[in-house]
Write an enzyme that holds these catalytic residues in place. Structure first.
Site, PDB file in Angstrom:
ATOM      1  N   LYS A 178      22.576 -12.535  12.747  1.00 15.37           N
ATOM      2  CA  LYS A 178      22.994 -11.127  12.705  1.00 15.37           C
ATOM      3  C   LYS A 178      21.869 -10.346  13.378  1.00 15.37           C
ATOM      4  CE  LYS A 178      22.183  -7.865   9.820  1.00 15.37           C
ATOM      5  NZ  LYS A 178      21.855  -6.864  10.875  1.00 15.37           N
ATOM      6  N   GLU A 181      22.471  -3.952  14.466  1.00 13.95           N
ATOM      7  CA  GLU A 181      23.646  -3.172  14.864  1.00 13.95           C
ATOM      8  C   GLU A 181      23.240  -2.012  15.769  1.00 13.95           C
ATOM      9  OE1 GLU A 181      23.017  -4.166  11.753  1.00 13.95           O
ATOM     10  OE2 GLU A 181      24.511  -5.762  11.837  1.00 13.95           O
ATOM     11  N   GLY A 231      11.616  -8.166   9.970  1.00 15.61           N
ATOM     12  CA  GLY A 231      11.939  -6.785   9.604  1.00 15.61           C
ATOM     13  C   GLY A 231      10.932  -6.230   8.621  1.00 15.61           C
ATOM     14  N   SER A 232      11.389  -5.295   7.801  1.00 18.97           N
ATOM     15  CA  SER A 232      10.465  -4.594   6.913  1.00 18.97           C
ATOM     16  C   SER A 232      10.106  -5.441   5.691  1.00 18.97           C
ATOM     17  CB  SER A 232      11.066  -3.263   6.472  1.00 18.97           C
ATOM     18  OG  SER A 232      12.211  -3.498   5.702  1.00 18.97           O
ATOM     19  N   GLU A 253       8.978 -12.842   8.842  1.00 16.34           N
ATOM     20  CA  GLU A 253       8.091 -12.148   9.792  1.00 16.34           C
ATOM     21  C   GLU A 253       8.195 -10.667   9.469  1.00 16.34           C
ATOM     22  OE1 GLU A 253       6.122 -13.376  12.107  1.00 16.34           O
ATOM     23  OE2 GLU A 253       6.665 -15.446  11.702  1.00 16.34           O
ATOM     24  N   CYS A 287       5.447  -4.661  15.195  1.00 19.03           N
ATOM     25  CA  CYS A 287       4.847  -5.047  13.909  1.00 19.03           C
ATOM     26  C   CYS A 287       3.350  -5.309  14.035  1.00 19.03           C
ATOM     27  CB  CYS A 287       5.583  -6.238  13.312  1.00 19.03           C
ATOM     28  SG  CYS A 287       5.741  -7.609  14.451  1.00 19.03           S
TER      29      CYS A 287
HETATM   30  P1  NAD Z   1      15.036  -1.330   7.299  1.00 18.43           P
HETATM   31  O1  NAD Z   1      14.140  -1.866   6.284  1.00 18.43           O
HETATM   32  O2  NAD Z   1      16.239  -0.564   6.848  1.00 18.43           O
HETATM   33  O3  NAD Z   1      15.607  -2.479   8.257  1.00 18.43           O
HETATM   34  C1  NAD Z   1      14.785  -3.390   8.947  1.00 18.43           C
HETATM   35  C2  NAD Z   1      15.728  -4.423   9.557  1.00 18.43           C
HETATM   36  O4  NAD Z   1      16.321  -5.166   8.496  1.00 18.43           O
HETATM   37  C3  NAD Z   1      16.895  -3.820  10.324  1.00 18.43           C
HETATM   38  O5  NAD Z   1      17.151  -4.629  11.447  1.00 18.43           O
HETATM   39  C4  NAD Z   1      18.069  -3.888   9.348  1.00 18.43           C
HETATM   40  O6  NAD Z   1      19.333  -4.037   9.991  1.00 18.43           O
HETATM   41  C5  NAD Z   1      17.741  -5.104   8.544  1.00 18.43           C
HETATM   42  N1  NAD Z   1      18.228  -5.036   7.173  1.00 18.43           N
HETATM   43  C6  NAD Z   1      18.152  -3.994   6.323  1.00 18.43           C
HETATM   44  N2  NAD Z   1      18.683  -4.322   5.134  1.00 18.43           N
HETATM   45  C7  NAD Z   1      19.094  -5.606   5.246  1.00 18.43           C
HETATM   46  C8  NAD Z   1      19.708  -6.529   4.355  1.00 18.43           C
HETATM   47  N3  NAD Z   1      20.000  -6.220   3.087  1.00 18.43           N
HETATM   48  N4  NAD Z   1      20.004  -7.765   4.835  1.00 18.43           N
HETATM   49  C9  NAD Z   1      19.699  -8.116   6.107  1.00 18.43           C
HETATM   50  N5  NAD Z   1      19.105  -7.295   6.981  1.00 18.43           N
HETATM   51  C10 NAD Z   1      18.801  -6.068   6.560  1.00 18.43           C
HETATM   52  O7  NAD Z   1      14.162  -0.481   8.236  1.00 18.43           O
HETATM   53  P2  NAD Z   1      14.364   0.298   9.589  1.00 18.43           P
HETATM   54  O8  NAD Z   1      14.583   1.740   9.318  1.00 18.43           O
HETATM   55  O9  NAD Z   1      15.312  -0.361  10.528  1.00 18.43           O
HETATM   56  O10 NAD Z   1      12.892   0.096  10.083  1.00 18.43           O
HETATM   57  C11 NAD Z   1      11.884   0.664   9.275  1.00 18.43           C
HETATM   58  C12 NAD Z   1      10.779  -0.257   8.966  1.00 18.43           C
HETATM   59  O11 NAD Z   1      11.094  -1.600   9.152  1.00 18.43           O
HETATM   60  C13 NAD Z   1       9.618  -0.003   9.881  1.00 18.43           C
HETATM   61  O12 NAD Z   1       8.793   0.980   9.341  1.00 18.43           O
HETATM   62  C14 NAD Z   1       8.919  -1.308   9.941  1.00 18.43           C
HETATM   63  O13 NAD Z   1       7.967  -1.376   8.916  1.00 18.43           O
HETATM   64  C15 NAD Z   1       9.977  -2.301   9.630  1.00 18.43           C
HETATM   65  N6  NAD Z   1      10.363  -3.065  10.795  1.00 18.43           N
HETATM   66  C16 NAD Z   1       9.626  -4.151  11.076  1.00 18.43           C
HETATM   67  C17 NAD Z   1       9.928  -4.907  12.177  1.00 18.43           C
HETATM   68  C18 NAD Z   1       9.120  -6.117  12.508  1.00 18.43           C
HETATM   69  O14 NAD Z   1       9.144  -6.543  13.653  1.00 18.43           O
HETATM   70  N7  NAD Z   1       8.441  -6.737  11.557  1.00 18.43           N
HETATM   71  C19 NAD Z   1      10.981  -4.542  12.986  1.00 18.43           C
HETATM   72  C20 NAD Z   1      11.744  -3.421  12.671  1.00 18.43           C
HETATM   73  C21 NAD Z   1      11.420  -2.691  11.543  1.00 18.43           C
END
Ligand code: NAD
Length: 482
Positions: A178, A181, A231-232, A253, A287
């Protein structure tokens, strides 16, 4: 088919076919440089996800039984297509994510090289033969783990999904991914390269949907054997916890808040220029982005002046325009977050040396921002800005700098600038991080592993370690004479 914006019709890819999803439910995709809706992304239903899971189960049996030379050939063919199509893929990435075209196309080209690295490493997933008793053959084998459930964010729309896909496929696993989006068409074009290279149906499946619904469905399915997430930290903890409940390993990661320690013996102007180059890349939405600048008090002002000069030289604009050095932030959430962090720091006494504001134009633009006098209790000093904010904090001695650097629960990237080999070794020994760069702030390379410690996650991507998470180590002892 493309829209007026040159944006393609987005489809999911399941069981070797492009599809829209059972109900036709979609969500809009927005160009962050204009805030215009440029297309839409199909959202999977549970039935769509079940089809992807069934396909991945079948695809795994086919792919694991495919000779490694053939797997490598297909992966190299996909890499060639990514390289050939890098300009087109990069343009789509800029449209939906905002980063300058040179960054997007560069990311696509690097992605092709990463895939080549993994394709070749597929041939080196060696086991070993262990000396044993006469008549007994004791071996350790490494086998593909099984179908992978992967989730990737929007900040590296080509390289992010590809790291998961290429590692899984090189190891002999199948995958349901996935991708974000918010950057779905880039992922689709990436997957198209694999499909056009002749990957058997079901080995690679791309879905989109409501993130929490999709992750719950894919992680709880008995088909998937590994959860791979970028992600976060909060979402990572949620998914790792869910994976733990069903006893699945995970690769996490997650975010960081990278300290940059500039020592008294470093050239502060050179350090500022190198760090600034990395700071504004992808508008700070990386990141590993340098994000806490700890500078020895004797060189702090010189460093700050050079950093401000570099910030003010950055041309901010639409990533599609020639000459743009920094694009918009990827979405309104990021603008709100950097605005909040800036306001909080200022309310606690920080001074804005440059920037500090959203740009007065359509799009999610925020000026490159340098702050000084930022107290340690400001949210900016403990929360990853994931945007173009650079707080500069002076320190008296290295013990103090290391204490500040290691004070957070994160440990992804760290940077140090020093002319002393002994100080460099001290930094290497003492900084709690999975990735340390000394005297530069360059990015990751596919030959070497990347990953975090502490809340920044576990597992490694890149380097020979990249396949570890996707392989099972099996001990086989064979008594030759029954
Ligand atoms: P977020 O926490 O809402 O989402 C981060 C990612 O996780 C997005 O791609 C989202 O689609 C996915 N996600 C969210 N909830 C999920 C779930 N329940 N199951 C699976 N996937 C899920 O944050 P955001 O607003 O998109 O980004 C904010 C923060 O996320 C940033 O401040 C940063 O710290 C972190 N981030 C980190 C990376 C990284 O490369 N480590 C990349 C993008 C965002």
């Amino acid at each position: 088919m493309t829209t007026d914006h040159g944006y393609p019709a987005v489809r999911m890819y399941v069981a070797g076919a492009w599809c829209q999803g059972e109900t036709g439910r979609t969500a809009p995709v927005v160009d962050p440089a204009t805030e215009e809706v440029i297309g839409d992304v199909p959202l999977a239903t549970p039935a769509d996800l079940d089809r992807a899971l069934d396909a991945a189960a079948t695809g795994f049996e086919v792919w694991r039984a495919t000779p490694v030379a053939e797997r490598t050939r297909v992966l190299h063919a996909a890499a060639d297509l990514i390289a050939e199509r890098a300009d087109a893929i990069g343009r789509i990435a800029t449209l939906e994510q905002g980063k300058p075209l040179a960054e997007s196309t560069g990311e696509a080209r690097r992605t092709a090289d990463t895939l080549r690295w993994h394709a070749d490493d597929a041939r080196r997933a060696y086991g070993r033969v262990i000396p044993s008793a006469p008549g007994t053959v004791l071996t350790v084998r490494r086998e593909p783990l099984g179908p992978v459930a992967a989730f990737t964010p929007w900040n590296f729309p080509v390289g992010g999904p590809n790291r998961k896909i290429s590692s899984a496929l090189a190891a002999g696993c199948s995958i349901v991914i996935k991708a974000s989006e918010e950057t779905p068409a880039t992922a689709m074009e990436l997957v198209r390269c694999y499909a056009d290279a002749g990957l058997p149906p079901g080995v690679l499946n791309l879905v989109f949907g409501e993130p929490a619904e999709v992750s719950e469905h894919l992680i709880s399915s008995p088909v998937t054997r590994l959860v791979a997430f970028t992600g976060s930290v909060p979402v990572g903890k949620l998914l790792a916890g869910r994976a733990g409940q069903v006893m699945k390993p995970s690769l996490m990661e997650l975010g960081g808040h990278a300290p940059v320690i500039v020592c008294a013996d470093a050239d502060p102007v050179r350090a500022a220029r190198r760090a600034a180059g990395a700071k504004w890349a992808n508008a700070g939405q990386v990141c590993t982005s340098p994000s806490r600048f700890l500078v020895h008090e004797s060189v702090a002002e010189e460093f700050t002046a050079a950093f401000v000069e570099a910030a003010e030289a950055v041309t901010v604009g639409n990533g599609l325009d020639a000459g743009t050095r920094m694009g918009p932030l990827a979405n309104e959430r990021r603008v709100e977050a950097v605005r909040r962090l800036t306001a909080d720091a200022v309310a606690r006494g920080a001074k804005i040396r440059t920037g500090g504001e959203r740009l007065d134009r359509p799009g999610y633009f925020f000026a490159p921002t340098v702050l000084t006098d930022v107290p340690e209790e400001a949210e900016l000093m403990s929360e990853e800005p994931f945007g173009p904010l650079a707080p500069v904090v002076p320190f008296r001695d290295l013990d103090e700098a290391l204490a500040i650097a290691n004070s957070l629960p994160y440990g992804l990237a760290a940077y140090g600038f020093t002319d002393s080999a002994a100080t460099a070794e001290r930094l290497a020994d003492s900084l709690q991080a999975g990735i340390l760069s000394l005297n530069h702030c360059g990015g990751s390379v596919h030959e070497a592993p990347s990953g975090g410690v502490k809340d920044s996650g576990y597992g490694r991507e890149g380097g020979p370690e990249a396949l570890d998470a996707y392989l099972v180590t099996k001990r086989v002892s064979h008594l030759l004479v029954p």
